[in-house]
Motif scaffolding. Structure first.
Motif, PDB file in Angstrom:
ATOM      1  N   UNK A 244       0.832  -1.203   0.000  1.00 28.35           N
ATOM      2  CA  UNK A 244       0.000   0.000   0.000  1.00 28.35           C
ATOM      3  C   UNK A 244       0.864   1.250   0.000  1.00 28.35           C
ATOM      4  N   UNK A 245       0.516   2.188  -0.908  1.00 24.58           N
ATOM      5  CA  UNK A 245       1.231   3.450  -0.986  1.00 24.58           C
ATOM      6  C   UNK A 245       2.460   3.409  -1.860  1.00 24.58           C
ATOM      7  N   UNK A 246       2.742   2.257  -2.493  1.00 26.30           N
ATOM      8  CA  UNK A 246       3.927   2.139  -3.333  1.00 26.30           C
ATOM      9  C   UNK A 246       3.529   1.659  -4.717  1.00 26.30           C
ATOM     10  N   UNK A 247       4.333   1.970  -5.748  1.00 22.86           N
ATOM     11  CA  UNK A 247       4.065   1.402  -7.078  1.00 22.86           C
ATOM     12  C   UNK A 247       4.315  -0.096  -7.059  1.00 22.86           C
ATOM     13  N   UNK A 248       3.734  -0.806  -8.005  1.00 25.69           N
ATOM     14  CA  UNK A 248       3.907  -2.257  -8.039  1.00 25.69           C
ATOM     15  C   UNK A 248       5.373  -2.614  -8.258  1.00 25.69           C
ATOM     16  N   UNK A 249       5.809  -3.646  -7.546  1.00 26.38           N
ATOM     17  CA  UNK A 249       7.197  -4.118  -7.646  1.00 26.38           C
ATOM     18  C   UNK A 249       7.247  -5.347  -8.548  1.00 26.38           C
ATOM     19  N   UNK A 250       8.323  -5.454  -9.318  1.00 23.79           N
ATOM     20  CA  UNK A 250       8.592  -6.646 -10.115  1.00 23.79           C
ATOM     21  C   UNK A 250      10.029  -7.062  -9.864  1.00 23.79           C
ATOM     22  N   UNK A 251      10.211  -8.325  -9.492  1.00 22.40           N
ATOM     23  CA  UNK A 251      11.556  -8.833  -9.217  1.00 22.40           C
ATOM     24  C   UNK A 251      11.764 -10.143  -9.959  1.00 22.40           C
ATOM     25  N   UNK A 252      13.019 -10.407 -10.311  1.00 18.41           N
ATOM     26  CA  UNK A 252      13.353 -11.664 -10.961  1.00 18.41           C
ATOM     27  C   UNK A 252      14.378 -12.411 -10.127  1.00 18.41           C
ATOM     28  N   UNK A 253      14.327 -13.727 -10.221  1.00 12.04           N
ATOM     29  CA  UNK A 253      15.261 -14.581  -9.490  1.00 12.04           C
ATOM     30  C   UNK A 253      15.413 -15.882 -10.262  1.00 12.04           C
ATOM     31  N   UNK A 254      16.338 -16.722  -9.797  1.00  8.82           N
ATOM     32  CA  UNK A 254      16.568 -17.997 -10.489  1.00  8.82           C
ATOM     33  C   UNK A 254      15.418 -18.963 -10.272  1.00  8.82           C
ATOM     34  N   UNK A 255      14.752 -18.837  -9.130  1.00  4.14           N
ATOM     35  CA  UNK A 255      13.643 -19.743  -8.810  1.00  4.14           C
ATOM     36  C   UNK A 255      12.845 -19.134  -7.668  1.00  4.14           C
ATOM     37  N   UNK A 256      11.677 -19.727  -7.417  1.00 10.16           N
ATOM     38  CA  UNK A 256      10.829 -19.267  -6.314  1.00 10.16           C
ATOM     39  C   UNK A 256      10.259 -20.466  -5.584  1.00 10.16           C
ATOM     40  N   UNK A 257      10.091 -20.305  -4.274  1.00 10.26           N
ATOM     41  CA  UNK A 257       9.342 -21.261  -3.451  1.00 10.26           C
ATOM     42  C   UNK A 257       8.058 -20.564  -3.036  1.00 10.26           C
ATOM     43  N   UNK A 258       6.923 -21.154  -3.372  1.00 13.43           N
ATOM     44  CA  UNK A 258       5.626 -20.591  -3.008  1.00 13.43           C
ATOM     45  C   UNK A 258       5.089 -21.408  -1.836  1.00 13.43           C
ATOM     46  N   UNK A 259       5.083 -20.799  -0.665  1.00  9.43           N
ATOM     47  CA  UNK A 259       4.688 -21.479   0.572  1.00  9.43           C
ATOM     48  C   UNK A 259       3.436 -20.813   1.124  1.00  9.43           C
ATOM     49  N   UNK A 260       2.321 -21.063   0.448  1.00  8.00           N
ATOM     50  CA  UNK A 260       1.033 -20.464   0.778  1.00  8.00           C
ATOM     51  C   UNK A 260      -0.036 -21.550   0.728  1.00  8.00           C
ATOM     52  N   UNK A 261      -1.218 -21.316   1.315  1.00  4.33           N
ATOM     53  CA  UNK A 261      -2.294 -22.306   1.182  1.00  4.33           C
ATOM     54  C   UNK A 261      -2.569 -22.627  -0.279  1.00  4.33           C
ATOM     55  N   UNK A 262      -2.990 -23.864  -0.539  1.00  6.09           N
ATOM     56  CA  UNK A 262      -3.169 -24.326  -1.902  1.00  6.09           C
ATOM     57  C   UNK A 262      -3.980 -23.394  -2.800  1.00  6.09           C
ATOM     58  N   UNK A 263      -5.197 -22.969  -2.394  1.00  8.88           N
ATOM     59  CA  UNK A 263      -5.984 -22.098  -3.263  1.00  8.88           C
ATOM     60  C   UNK A 263      -5.300 -20.768  -3.575  1.00  8.88           C
ATOM     61  N   UNK A 264      -4.543 -20.236  -2.619  1.00 12.40           N
ATOM     62  CA  UNK A 264      -3.814 -18.979  -2.854  1.00 12.40           C
ATOM     63  C   UNK A 264      -2.691 -19.224  -3.854  1.00 12.40           C
ATOM     64  N   UNK A 265      -1.963 -20.325  -3.698  1.00 10.56           N
ATOM     65  CA  UNK A 265      -0.888 -20.657  -4.629  1.00 10.56           C
ATOM     66  C   UNK A 265      -1.430 -20.810  -6.047  1.00 10.56           C
ATOM     67  N   UNK A 266      -2.598 -21.432  -6.195  1.00 11.94           N
ATOM     68  CA  UNK A 266      -3.197 -21.603  -7.522  1.00 11.94           C
ATOM     69  C   UNK A 266      -3.493 -20.256  -8.167  1.00 11.94           C
TER      70      UNK A 266
END
Length: 456
Positions: A244-266
């Protein structure tokens, strides 16, 4: 490793125990990591809130000595001095009386008076089954081996292998630990819970989030960072997030781990394989409402938790005596108690305000345990309501077979790796293990430069 000889950066989405364990293990391996968390603090469901000197562990409260991976993480963080063995007395209410037993002493069940001696053959059959199937029920498992057992409900198993007394006074109250009832619960959950409970317990001296706080202190965690999309791109991932209050951020990396509840990850990872997205979107979480009461005089109860069969009360599942788990949960001479319900009650009252939920809980106490109700109402110092939309996963017969197939179908080369309780048995240590597995897969991917073949 990139052209400069340094290891590739990794982004982890979600600062619960699964995500931060993954980030910590990757950091140990030399990868620059960055953790993005939508809430205003890290910890996820392994978090503690303080009110008036009471430390309320919001979800994870019971830790077991055979949580081998958690114990190893505690050692690696150098915080072993913050833990201790704790009281593991469990009570089950029957006929207005609390029948107590030590969790690591199965013979206490025989001696407690909870069951008649005619149920002894059922106890022996259960012990035989646990001995036969115990190797398939492990915290570090993806539950693939347990899938072969997942053919009936806990109620059907009790009817087939145990007896009516065992069904009503053991299987039923044990199912309340999953906010559920035996006819809706896979037998795997019941079998898994028995050796889990039949163990020594440990906890942190003052608050269960000692572990997640220690992890957060060692990791670069961005809080209030709401991720909106994670996409796989050539040789890496792109993550979009906002604050909130900031422009959208975009970042790149070699890989990501998504550790969120299943429906949120989807929702955040639309590029994953359709079968993966379908499974994630439909992970069957159930909601939970539980209510804490701080009282200025300790009740006489010595158990850490008292389970309620439905024959004692249709909605109340468990009352925990948090001050009996470990010191630091309540001020000196005070007590902290928590009431947990079976999930249909939470669904019925989800829209009620906190004041109404507290009032309803007092009424439930008067029905289910009048002596405790009088004590709480006479000495109440504080009340607090906690709600979890995605509390635990409701596993019905066949769900563990579907989980096995889901895990086998995941793309090991995908630059987006998943972690969370939906990948294993729904428990704190299992979530931690999924984070370690995700870290291992990410290390392999960025080391070999593998390219995703099936996107998820």
């Amino acid at each position: 490793m990139n052209a400069t000889g340094t290891k590739e950066p990794i982004i982890v989405i979600g600062a619960g125990i699964a995500g931060m364990t993954a980030a910590f293990r990757l950091q140990q391996d030399g990868h620059p990591v960055r953790v993005l968390e939508a809430e205003d603090r890290a910890g996820g469901r392994m978090r503690t809130v303080e009110r008036r000197g009471y430390h309320m562990d919001l979800a994870a409260i019971l830790l077991i000595e055979n949580y081998t991976q958690m114990r190893a993480l505690v050692r690696d963080l150098g915080i072993e001095g913050t833990t201790q063995r704790t009281n593991n007395v469990v009570g089950i209410r029957r006929g207005g009386r609390i029948h107590r037993m030590r969790a690591n002493r199965p013979t206490d069940l025989k001696r407690s008076g909870l069951l008649p001696w005619s149920s002894l053959p059922a106890m022996l059959r259960l012990q035989a089954d646990l001995g036969k199937y115990g190797s398939r029920l492990r915290w570090d498992s993806d539950m693939g081996e347990a899938a072969a057992l997942d053919t009936e409900t806990a109620a059907a198993y009790a009817e087939r292998r145990l007896d009516a007394e065992f069904r009503d006074w053991v299987v039923d109250p044990m199912s309340a630990m999953f906010f559920n009832s035996p006819p809706d619960l896979s037998v795997v959950n019941f079998l898994f819970s028995m050796p889990a409970v039949n163990a020594e317990w440990f906890n942190f001296h003052d608050r269960v989030d000692t572990l997640t706080t220690a992890l957060a202190a060692r990791l670069p965690v961005e809080t209030r960072a709401e991720v909106t999309q994670v996409e796989e791109v050539p040789d890496g991932v792109r993550v979009h997030w906002r604050r909130e209050g900031e422009p959208e951020h975009t970042e790149e990396a070699a890989a990501a781990v998504v550790a969120l509840p299943g429906p949120v990850a989807a929702r955040l990872c639309p590029g994953l394989a359709p079968a993966t997205l379908d499974y994630l979107a439909n992970v069957p979480y159930v909601p939970d409402i539980h209510v804490y009461f701080g009282v200025d005089r300790r009740p006489d109860e010595t158990a850490t938790c008292v389970l309620f069969p439905q024959r004692e009360h249709p909605d109340l599942g468990v009352v925990t005596f948090n001050h009996n788990f470990a010191p630091g949960r309540a001020p000196q001479g005070h007590a902290l108690l928590t009431s947990y319900y079976r999930y249909p009650w939470a669904m019925r009252h989800w829209e009620a305000d906190d004041e109404k939920v507290v009032e309803l809980t007092h009424e439930v106490h008067r029905q289910a345990w009048p002596e405790l109700a009088r004590h709480i109402e006479a000495h109440q110092d504080m009340a607090y309501v906690q709600r979890w939309k995605n509390a635990v996963i409701l596993r019905k017969p066949g769900d563990y077979a579907r989980l096995r197939d889901f895990n086998r179908g995941l793309d090991p080369h995908c630059r987006i790796q998943l972690a969370g309780d939906y990948l294993a048995f729904s428990a704190t240590n299992s979530s931690l293990v999924t984070g370690e597995r995700a870290a291992e897969r990410v290390r392999d991917i960025v080391t070999t430069g593998a390219v995703s073949a099936g996107r998820g």
